[in-house]
Each structure stands twice: as structure tokens, then as C-alpha cells.
Design a protein around this motif. Structure first.
Motif, short mmCIF file in Angstrom:
data_model
loop_
_atom_site.label_atom_id
_atom_site.label_comp_id
_atom_site.label_asym_id
_atom_site.label_seq_id
_atom_site.Cartn_x
_atom_site.Cartn_y
_atom_site.Cartn_z
N LYS A 35 0.92 -1.23 -0.04
CA LYS A 35 -0.17 0.12 0.09
C LYS A 35 1.05 1.40 -0.08
N LEU A 36 0.36 2.44 -0.66
CA LEU A 36 1.13 3.57 -0.66
C LEU A 36 1.31 4.24 0.77
N TYR A 37 2.70 4.40 0.98
CA TYR A 37 3.17 4.98 2.25
C TYR A 37 3.35 6.42 2.38
N ARG A 38 4.13 6.77 1.33
CA ARG A 38 4.37 8.07 1.22
C ARG A 38 4.53 8.60 -0.17
N GLY A 39 3.87 9.63 -0.64
CA GLY A 39 4.16 10.19 -1.91
C GLY A 39 5.41 10.81 -2.31
N ALA A 40 5.61 10.77 -3.65
CA ALA A 40 6.95 11.14 -4.10
C ALA A 40 7.45 12.44 -3.69
N ASP A 41 6.52 13.51 -3.34
CA ASP A 41 7.32 14.87 -3.18
C ASP A 41 7.09 14.99 -1.61
N TYR A 42 6.71 14.00 -0.87
CA TYR A 42 6.78 14.29 0.62
C TYR A 42 7.91 13.72 1.42
N PRO A 43 8.77 14.46 1.93
CA PRO A 43 10.06 13.85 2.36
C PRO A 43 9.56 13.05 4.05
#
Length: 318
Positions: A35-43
Motif C-alpha cells: 500500500k502507498l506509504y508516502r507520496g513522491a514529493d513528501y520527505p
């Protein structure tokens, strides 16, 4: 999304406040689902990393399309860029991931130009890290892999060689060349059948004869190149020579062996005996130090042996 369709990345390479430019996924329980944990632009933030660590999560995943973004992130981090919050441990982990990925790819294609170019590039990356004032050898030791693949062994030898060169007082420019030479030192093994390299039992006479040809074979492949120095070529050709003349391929003695080859010999033996092999379990660091000390003055340069042992001791618990 299935984990088997994704690329695993090490949590240890993730730096706080620095986005990797690719969506991060985590495994759902023990299943193959992600499952998605963190979007590409979110550090990531320090508390995020601490939570993952407390849950025993060492791997997250990215889509294959995000591989280049992740590699660029790793290179920037290893070279000293990226987040100011990144520490030496994270930079060391990033360097190790880049070296293994690039070296495996170049070894598998067996493209000499690509391999030499990659070695030179990685040598610069490694030198920029190990030459930093805040570099600590223990951080790099903790992230190195220790299987018996030729590219893994070459990567480890190169990193060890860079650390030893730094401790011996080499310039950053020479450390870069030493690391690149270490990455290429076993190039001749790519011509040896895998069934010999990974044989679980003792090699017979003919098989060992094939193994002993790899320094000369690697040298033959590289000798006419103008983008390698004489010292690097001697790392390839002479890393199995001994001070007492009992080595191979030609039985050179002490003064005939290039200093960089002597350096490579120390870390090559150490890496070989402390890594997993099909035919034996790895030695402890303490036993490996005792082994190379026994070979000091006979096979190995005494000053380099003692310098390397001092590095190992600095990484061991007090």
C-alpha cells in the motif's frame, strides 16, 4: 499493488527532510500486497523513520519507473548533498546501494567500457564520502553486504581499499583511483564459469588453475586502456602476489609488487574470509585480523596490515 512488482529499497538510505522523487510503498502484513506509504514529493521526517525502526521495518518499495529518481537521490546523498540532516550512516548506506546496483549492472552486461566508466564514477563518489571529516568507518561496515557474488566482493574490497588509503594518508584524488582499481581488481573472474566460483566443495587442481588465471586475464583486458593508471592496473595484476614470492600470477617479490597492489591484497583477503562463501562460514572480525597478522611480512605488507587492523578495531564495540 504487489510487492513482487516493486523494487525494494533500504530504509537506512532514507534521509529526513529529503524526498526521493518516487512514491514509497510498504508491505501489508506478511502478504505480497503493498500500500502507498508516502507520496513522491513528501520527505520523510525523523519521527517517521523512528516509527519504522521500532516496527522492525527495514525495507520499503518503489515502482520500477522510480528507480532513476531513487538512484539520483542516492548519488546526491552519498556525495554530500541532499538534506543537511543526513548523517554519515545514511550517506554510507546510500553509497553502498549505488555501488552495488551500478556494479552488478555493469558486470552482468560484461561491457568493458561501461564497467571502467562506472568504476571511475563510483570511485569519485566513494572518495568524496570517505574523505569527509565526519566519516566513520563503522557506519560503512554496517551496511555492506557479504554474499559471495563477484560484484559484491569487488564492491566491498573497493570500499575497504578507500578506507585504508585514507588512513594511510592518500590524497582524495588517489583515494578515488584506489577505489576504482578495487572495483576492477577481479574483472578477470567474469571469464571463469559460475560453477567453479560458487562450487561448495574444495576446488580440484584444474579448477584452481582457472581461478589463478584471473589476475592476468583482468590485466590483459585492461592493459591497453589509457583511462587507467599503472597503479590501478597493478591492483588488478598483482593483488594475489606475496612478499615472499609465493603468490601468483608470476611469483613477484616484495620490491616488485606495487604499493597499491599490496594495499589491495590486505583488504581482499580480509573481505574474502569475512564474507559468506559456498564452502565455509565467515570468520569473525577478530579471527580475520589474527589471520592477516600471521601473514604480515610473509604475504602482506606489515604497515598496511597494522593500519587495517586499527581501522577494524575502531569499528568494534568497546
Amino acid at each position: 499493488m504487489l510487492v513482487s512488482d516493486l523494487i525494494a529499497i533500504s530504509v537506512s538510505t532514507l534521509s529526513p527532510s529529503s524526498a526521493i522523487g518516487a512514491d514509497l510503498y510498504c508491505r501489508v502484513g506478511q502478504t505480497d500486497e503493498a500500500k502507498l506509504y508516502r507520496g513522491a514529493d513528501y520527505p520523510m521526517k525523523p519521527q517517521d523513520l523512528n516509527k519504522l525502526k521500532s516496527r522492525g521495518v527495514t525495507k520499503l518499495f518503489i515502482e520500477r519507473e522510480g528507480r532513476d529518481s531513487y538512484q539520483n537521490y542516492l548519488r546526491d546523498l552519498a556525495a554530500g548533498g541532499g538534506s543537511e540532516n543526513a548523517d554519515n550512516a545514511q550517506r554510507s548506506a546510500a553509497l553502498n546501494e549505488v555501488v552495488l546496483d551500478v556494479l552488478q549492472g555493469s558486470f552482468e552486461t560484461n561491457d568493458q567500457d561501461n564497467t571502467v566508466e562506472a568504476a571511475s564514477d563510483l570511485g569519485g563518489l566513494a572518495a568524496s564520502l570517505v574523505s569527509r571529516e565526519d566519516f566513520a568507518a563503522g557506519d560503512l561496515f554496517r551496511v555492506l553486504n557479504h554474499d559471495y557474488a563477484t560484484f559484491t566482493h569487488s564492491a566491498n574490497v573497493a570500499m575497504y581499499a578507500g578506507m585504508l588509503a585514507r588512513e594511510l594518508g592518500f590524497t582524495e584524488e588517489d583515494i578515488e583511483l584506489v577505489v576504482a582499481g578495487g572495483l576492477l581488481h577481479d574483472l578477470g573472474k567474469l571469464e571463469i564459469p559460475d560453477q567453479i566460483l560458487t562450487k561448495p566443495g574444495r576446488l580440484d587442481e584444474d579448477e584452481f588453475a582457472q581461478i589463478k588465471r584471473h589476475p592476468a586475464e583482468g590485466f590483459r583486458q585492461l592493459a591497453r586502456r589509457e583511462d587507467l593508471t599503472f597503479a590501478q592496473l597493478m591492483m588488478v595484476y598483482q593483488h594475489h602476489e606475496r612478499l615472499d614470492g609465493g603468490g601468483y600470477p608470476v611469483g613477484s617479490h616484495d620490491q616488485e609488487i606495487h604499493p597499491w597492489a599490496k594495499l589491495c591484497a590486505v583488504v581482499d583477503i580480509y573481505e574474502a574470509v569475512t564474507s559468506q562463501r559456498p564452502y565455509r562460514t565467515p570468520m569473525s572480525r577478530s579471527d580475520a585480523c589474527n589471520l592477516i597478522r600471521r601473514e604480515s611480512g610473509k604475504a602482506l605488507d606489515p604497515e598496511m596490515v597494522e593500519c587495517w587492523i586499527s581501522i577494524i578495531h575502531s569499528t568494534m564495540p568497546k
